[in-house]
Design a protein around this motif. Structure first.
Motif, PDB file in Angstrom:
ATOM      1  N   ARG A  40      46.150  31.047  28.120  1.00  0.00           N
ATOM      2  CA  ARG A  40      44.706  31.141  27.947  1.00  0.00           C
ATOM      3  C   ARG A  40      44.377  31.113  26.469  1.00  0.00           C
ATOM      4  O   ARG A  40      45.076  31.694  25.649  1.00  0.00           O
ATOM      5  CB  ARG A  40      44.157  32.416  28.591  1.00  0.00           C
ATOM      6  N   GLN A  41      43.280  30.469  26.161  1.00  0.00           N
ATOM      7  CA  GLN A  41      42.861  30.358  24.768  1.00  0.00           C
ATOM      8  C   GLN A  41      41.359  30.533  24.662  1.00  0.00           C
ATOM      9  O   GLN A  41      40.604  30.171  25.568  1.00  0.00           O
ATOM     10  CB  GLN A  41      43.280  29.012  24.181  1.00  0.00           C
ATOM     11  N   LEU A  42      40.941  31.080  23.531  1.00  0.00           N
ATOM     12  CA  LEU A  42      39.515  31.274  23.257  1.00  0.00           C
ATOM     13  C   LEU A  42      38.974  30.027  22.575  1.00  0.00           C
ATOM     14  O   LEU A  42      39.540  29.546  21.587  1.00  0.00           O
ATOM     15  CB  LEU A  42      39.295  32.502  22.378  1.00  0.00           C
ATOM     16  N   LEU A  57      36.690  31.537  27.532  1.00  0.00           N
ATOM     17  CA  LEU A  57      38.125  31.683  27.773  1.00  0.00           C
ATOM     18  C   LEU A  57      38.569  30.553  28.685  1.00  0.00           C
ATOM     19  O   LEU A  57      38.091  30.442  29.819  1.00  0.00           O
ATOM     20  CB  LEU A  57      38.421  33.048  28.407  1.00  0.00           C
ATOM     21  N   TYR A  58      39.490  29.735  28.183  1.00  0.00           N
ATOM     22  CA  TYR A  58      39.905  28.528  28.903  1.00  0.00           C
ATOM     23  C   TYR A  58      41.378  28.628  29.269  1.00  0.00           C
ATOM     24  O   TYR A  58      42.218  28.992  28.438  1.00  0.00           O
ATOM     25  CB  TYR A  58      39.653  27.295  28.039  1.00  0.00           C
ATOM     26  N   SER A  59      41.691  28.317  30.520  1.00  0.00           N
ATOM     27  CA  SER A  59      43.060  28.303  31.004  1.00  0.00           C
ATOM     28  C   SER A  59      43.341  26.920  31.581  1.00  0.00           C
ATOM     29  O   SER A  59      42.759  26.541  32.603  1.00  0.00           O
ATOM     30  CB  SER A  59      43.277  29.390  32.067  1.00  0.00           C
ATOM     31  N   GLU A  60      44.210  26.204  30.916  1.00  0.00           N
ATOM     32  CA  GLU A  60      44.542  24.858  31.378  1.00  0.00           C
ATOM     33  C   GLU A  60      45.376  24.888  32.650  1.00  0.00           C
ATOM     34  O   GLU A  60      45.228  24.024  33.522  1.00  0.00           O
ATOM     35  CB  GLU A  60      45.276  24.109  30.273  1.00  0.00           C
ATOM     36  N   ILE A  65      37.493  28.246  33.479  1.00  0.00           N
ATOM     37  CA  ILE A  65      36.820  28.534  32.221  1.00  0.00           C
ATOM     38  C   ILE A  65      35.858  29.693  32.460  1.00  0.00           C
ATOM     39  O   ILE A  65      35.205  29.757  33.507  1.00  0.00           O
ATOM     40  CB  ILE A  65      36.080  27.293  31.677  1.00  0.00           C
ATOM     41  N   ALA A  66      35.822  30.625  31.529  1.00  0.00           N
ATOM     42  CA  ALA A  66      35.005  31.826  31.667  1.00  0.00           C
ATOM     43  C   ALA A  66      34.332  32.136  30.347  1.00  0.00           C
ATOM     44  O   ALA A  66      34.852  31.816  29.267  1.00  0.00           O
ATOM     45  CB  ALA A  66      35.852  33.010  32.117  1.00  0.00           C
ATOM     46  N   GLN A  67      33.175  32.747  30.428  1.00  0.00           N
ATOM     47  CA  GLN A  67      32.437  33.125  29.229  1.00  0.00           C
ATOM     48  C   GLN A  67      32.733  34.568  28.882  1.00  0.00           C
ATOM     49  O   GLN A  67      32.846  35.434  29.755  1.00  0.00           O
ATOM     50  CB  GLN A  67      30.934  32.946  29.416  1.00  0.00           C
ATOM     51  N   MET A  68      32.853  34.841  27.589  1.00  0.00           N
ATOM     52  CA  MET A  68      33.110  36.193  27.101  1.00  0.00           C
ATOM     53  C   MET A  68      31.843  36.718  26.438  1.00  0.00           C
ATOM     54  O   MET A  68      31.336  36.129  25.483  1.00  0.00           O
ATOM     55  CB  MET A  68      34.271  36.205  26.120  1.00  0.00           C
ATOM     56  N   ARG A  69      31.370  37.825  26.967  1.00  0.00           N
ATOM     57  CA  ARG A  69      30.205  38.491  26.384  1.00  0.00           C
ATOM     58  C   ARG A  69      30.630  39.855  25.857  1.00  0.00           C
ATOM     59  O   ARG A  69      31.262  40.628  26.560  1.00  0.00           O
ATOM     60  CB  ARG A  69      29.092  38.661  27.421  1.00  0.00           C
ATOM     61  N   SER A  70      30.258  40.133  24.618  1.00  0.00           N
ATOM     62  CA  SER A  70      30.682  41.364  23.960  1.00  0.00           C
ATOM     63  C   SER A  70      29.543  42.366  23.911  1.00  0.00           C
ATOM     64  O   SER A  70      28.380  42.001  23.707  1.00  0.00           O
ATOM     65  CB  SER A  70      31.183  41.068  22.539  1.00  0.00           C
TER      66      SER A  70
END
Length: 304
Positions: A40-42, A57-60, A65-70
């Motif tokens: 996984r990579q940002l 956040l992307y996982s090949e 694919i997912a969004q990161m909210r802080s």
């Protein structure tokens, strides 16, 4: 020999960065916790609604694919066994359909059929072009666009009807989840643990659940698509905000009128009046004696 001074702050900044990274608490969905060895990579992509850069956040390997909210926090902690772990930031990771990320690019080139590498183009950030083409393999583009093959060339064009039909099941699915979990979607409802409210008052209608689901899905839609989707769902527009704005505009006009009236009162028009002097008793006697007499110029007129 270099003069003595304060120590460089590079080390302190590195320690603060490491501490900041150490005290981050990340909440992942179940789909991303099954394989711990997944690559996984940002990555940074444009948010489909705001067009601003956001972290994903992307996982090949997982094709997700997912969004990161802080959410920044201060003076917070949680317990893990007998240890107290401080928290400086909580990151919420939410899975996102990659089709939402491609919608703005297809809408921008909706006037004609174009090759995909000419549609998924970011003029401000050309480094995203290869990444967008790579992510396009995760989505079924036929759900939002029409496909045409001309020889060896594959062309695409945005189709609004297909997009709305693709969004409808998502609205229905979210609406059913809200109803199943009995989520309070009524903005005017008040819930407190100190008193009980009748269950019939808390029960929302299908239209309320559908509108709430529409608001959730609209977080990833451009304003133009939001309006088309609202019309396609048959939901009436909420006019309370417009009425409030109209009242505010009306009050502003009244304030301006009052302000002008005050200015008018502060600077009134000056009217000059002809004031005739008062006659004394001697003046009145002379005026009375002169009545009935001829002026001296009448003696010098020619007789005809």
């Amino acid at each position: 020999m270099a003069p003595r001074g304060r120590k460089p702050k590079v080390k302190d900044e590195q320690e603060n960065t490491e501490l900041f990274e150490k005290n981050r608490f990340i909440i992942l969905p179940d789909a991303l916790t099954k394989d711990e060895n997944a690559d996984r990579q940002l990555i940074k992509l444009r948010h489909p609604r705001t067009n601003e850069l956001a972290i994903f956040l992307y996982s090949e390997n997982d094709k997700t694919i997912a969004q990161m909210r802080s959410l920044p926090l201060s003076h917070r902690s949680f317990f893990k066994g007998n240890d107290v772990i401080p928290i400086d930031r909580i990151d919420f990771v939410t899975l996102v359909d990659p089709m939402f990320l491609f919608l703005p690019y297809f809408v921008k080139c909706s006037s004609m059929f174009c090759p995909l590498d000419q549609i998924l183009v970011d003029e401000s950030l050309p480094e995203l072009n290869n990444l967008l083409m790579k992510l396009s393999e995760l989505a079924n583009l036929k759900q939002i666009a029409a496909k045409k093959e001309v020889g060896d060339l594959i062309l695409w064009q945005y189709n609004e009807n297909k997009t709305l039909e693709w969004l409808m099941p998502k609205i229905e699915k979210v609406s059913k989840v809200l109803a199943a979990q009995q989520i309070n979607v009524n903005q005017n409802a008040a819930i407190s643990s100190s008193f009980k409210v009748c269950e019939t008052r808390l029960q929302a209608t299908d239209e309320q659940y559908k509108r709430y689901a529409y608001n959730i899905i609209s977080e990833y839609l451009h304003i133009d698509i939001q309006k088309s989707l609202l019309k396609h769902l048959g939901l009436p527009e909420i006019v309370e905000c417009n009425k409030r704005k109209a009242d505010e505009n009306k009050s502003d006009v009244i304030k301006k009128v009052k302000h002008k009236e005050v200015e008018y009162e502060e600077m009134p028009l000056q009217v000059i009046k002809n004031i005739t002097p008062k006659l004394t008793a001697k003046d009145k006697a002379l005026k009375k004696a002169a009545s009935g007499t001829k002026s001296i110029s009448s003696f010098f007129k020619k007789n005809v």
